[in-house]
Design a protein around this motif. Sequence first.
Motif, mmCIF file in Angstrom:
data_model
loop_
_atom_site.group_PDB
_atom_site.id
_atom_site.type_symbol
_atom_site.label_atom_id
_atom_site.label_comp_id
_atom_site.label_asym_id
_atom_site.label_seq_id
_atom_site.Cartn_x
_atom_site.Cartn_y
_atom_site.Cartn_z
ATOM 1 N N LEU A 29 -9.875 4.563 -2.906
ATOM 2 C CA LEU A 29 -8.628 5.162 -3.080
ATOM 3 C C LEU A 29 -8.736 6.849 -3.010
ATOM 4 N N THR A 30 -9.801 7.347 -3.253
ATOM 5 C CA THR A 30 -10.086 8.933 -3.442
ATOM 6 C C THR A 30 -10.769 9.226 -2.164
ATOM 7 N N ALA A 49 0.753 -1.133 0.017
ATOM 8 C CA ALA A 49 0.160 0.080 0.097
ATOM 9 C C ALA A 49 0.828 1.288 -0.074
ATOM 10 N N LEU A 50 1.918 1.283 0.900
ATOM 11 C CA LEU A 50 2.840 2.194 0.966
ATOM 12 C C LEU A 50 3.609 2.477 -0.531
ATOM 13 N N LYS A 51 4.064 1.442 -1.008
ATOM 14 C CA LYS A 51 4.964 1.797 -2.238
ATOM 15 C C LYS A 51 4.010 1.909 -3.414
ATOM 16 N N THR A 52 2.848 1.293 -3.569
ATOM 17 C CA THR A 52 2.184 1.703 -4.773
ATOM 18 C C THR A 52 1.500 3.032 -4.749
ATOM 19 N N SER A 53 1.333 3.694 -3.790
ATOM 20 C CA SER A 53 1.243 5.049 -3.385
ATOM 21 C C SER A 53 2.382 5.817 -3.862
ATOM 22 N N ARG A 88 3.251 4.655 7.422
ATOM 23 C CA ARG A 88 3.190 3.236 7.395
ATOM 24 C C ARG A 88 2.471 2.777 8.782
ATOM 25 N N ASP A 89 2.628 3.429 10.022
ATOM 26 C CA ASP A 89 1.947 2.868 11.019
ATOM 27 C C ASP A 89 0.654 2.966 10.935
ATOM 28 N N SER A 90 -0.119 4.158 10.215
ATOM 29 C CA SER A 90 -1.308 4.346 10.102
ATOM 30 C C SER A 90 -1.968 3.166 9.278
ATOM 31 N N LEU A 91 -1.137 2.705 8.035
ATOM 32 C CA LEU A 91 -1.686 1.854 7.170
ATOM 33 C C LEU A 91 -1.736 0.321 7.963
ATOM 34 N N GLN A 92 -0.883 0.162 8.755
ATOM 35 C CA GLN A 92 -0.811 -1.076 9.505
ATOM 36 C C GLN A 92 -2.059 -1.025 10.378
ATOM 37 N N SER A 93 -1.957 -0.257 11.216
ATOM 38 C CA SER A 93 -3.339 -0.047 11.970
ATOM 39 C C SER A 93 -4.564 -0.450 11.401
ATOM 40 N N SER A 94 -4.774 0.454 10.049
ATOM 41 C CA SER A 94 -5.763 0.349 9.417
ATOM 42 C C SER A 94 -6.215 -1.215 8.822
ATOM 43 N N ILE A 95 -5.059 -1.806 8.576
ATOM 44 C CA ILE A 95 -5.095 -3.267 7.897
ATOM 45 C C ILE A 95 -5.571 -4.152 9.093
ATOM 46 N N ARG A 96 -4.887 -3.773 10.117
ATOM 47 C CA ARG A 96 -5.153 -4.784 11.105
ATOM 48 C C ARG A 96 -6.627 -4.691 11.900
ATOM 49 N N ARG A 97 -7.094 -3.535 11.711
ATOM 50 C CA ARG A 97 -8.407 -3.469 12.034
ATOM 51 C C ARG A 97 -9.358 -4.005 11.530
ATOM 52 N N GLN A 98 -9.155 -3.913 9.924
ATOM 53 C CA GLN A 98 -10.057 -4.606 9.019
ATOM 54 C C GLN A 98 -9.985 -5.914 9.098
ATOM 55 N N PHE A 99 -8.769 -6.757 9.480
ATOM 56 C CA PHE A 99 -8.864 -8.121 9.759
ATOM 57 C C PHE A 99 -9.409 -8.517 11.168
ATOM 58 N N GLY A 100 -9.807 -7.543 11.859
ATOM 59 C CA GLY A 100 -10.324 -7.891 13.311
ATOM 60 C C GLY A 100 -9.174 -8.279 14.255
ATOM 61 N N PRO A 149 -7.561 9.668 6.028
ATOM 62 C CA PRO A 149 -8.364 9.129 4.817
ATOM 63 C C PRO A 149 -7.695 8.405 3.693
ATOM 64 N N ALA A 150 -6.482 9.031 3.428
ATOM 65 C CA ALA A 150 -5.868 8.356 2.312
ATOM 66 C C ALA A 150 -5.243 6.984 2.729
ATOM 67 N N GLU A 151 -4.764 6.805 4.116
ATOM 68 C CA GLU A 151 -4.301 5.722 4.445
ATOM 69 C C GLU A 151 -5.516 4.465 4.876
ATOM 70 N N GLN A 152 -6.663 5.048 5.052
ATOM 71 C CA GLN A 152 -7.805 4.099 5.297
ATOM 72 C C GLN A 152 -8.094 3.628 4.113
ATOM 73 N N GLY A 153 -8.327 4.484 3.009
ATOM 74 C CA GLY A 153 -8.661 4.221 1.387
ATOM 75 C C GLY A 153 -8.042 3.189 1.030
ATOM 76 N N ILE A 154 -6.765 3.446 0.929
ATOM 77 C CA ILE A 154 -5.673 2.514 0.116
ATOM 78 C C ILE A 154 -5.677 0.857 0.909
#
Length: 367
Positions: A124-125, A57-61, A70-82, A92-97
């Motif tokens: 994404l937007t 997610a970080l690199k494609t952006s 990165r920390d916000s991305l990891q937190s958001s991904i972990r949250r969505q996996f429960g 918003p950008a980190e949550q979206g990707i």
Amino acid sequence: MWNWQHRNWPQFIYNEEDFIEYERQFFEKAGIMQGSIQHIDEAGQETLKIDLMSDEALKTSEIEGEFLNRDSLQSSIRRQFGLQTDHRKIPPAEQGIAEMMVDLYKNYHAPLDEKNLYYWHKTLTNGRHDLLDIGRFRTHEDPMQVVSGPIGRPVIHFEAPPSGQVPNEMSRFIHWFNETGKDGRKKLPALVHAAVTHLYFECIHPFEDGNGRIGRAISEKSLSQSLGRPVLLALSHTIEENKKSYYEALERNNKDLEISGWISYFCETVLKAQDHTQEVIKFIIEKGKFYRRFEDRFNERQQKVVERMFNEGVNGFKGGLSAKNYASITGAPSATTTRDLSKMVEIGAFKKTGELKSTRYFLNIDY
């Protein structure tokens, strides 16, 4: 003349047999990776999944010039996996990707359709207010061009089909993707399908923004379907390391229908991405061995530094850990820092190089 203006568009020209060796290596490396993952415990596999997905997610952006946390991305991904998170507020950008990456992981097997693409574009937007078309194909009348150079003297690298043609082009693309995928009537080899998918999609450029990120995601969906499992591939990581070559390869193949050069580039990139992913897997395995070896042998300060060093990933601290780094992380005074580091070397947790101010410490792992 752009490739979509050719009479035989989109009948791309290439010889499948030219890529048989790439295909063999792809499945061989995929098998090795899957076998390696079995040596990681459940917690380690979760860490691997989150690390690889957040890095992608970080690199494609970053390929598109957008730099995320990165920390916000990891937190958001972990949250969505429960999974357990730090409950931070996610931009918003980190949550979206992150939402797009998790949907790609969970629903890789589903056929591609417009609804799915619209959802990805909407994620994404997330938080954007500067676009006319969000969660739908572009409708503006201006030419969709990829340009560089100063204002007034732009260099046009590519011009996509007019917006009025996009619905028909995308209907044909989606039909082609599903029909030539793993379970389709006209199945293509895995790497050829993923490579053509990316170029084909980018040539249509159906959205007002986000085409690169969505195009790479569709390619990973293609590879996941070919393997029958989420691919967890460091594709964007590998592309971002030399994105100039990526854009040059796209540009070299946007005027003609003969695209053997693009497929070769893409195949080589995927194989490099697999090698990087294998490095990350080995790193996670060695991390587990390290903690088992030194279980309960670190004080709170040492534990904190070790965690920080592992969090730096495969490449670790650039140039190694210094005493100044240690003191900064722990807040320990000079004498305590020296004592802690000497103990880490004594028990075999750290390797020491250099002398005096040039002294550096590295995790003692077989990597």
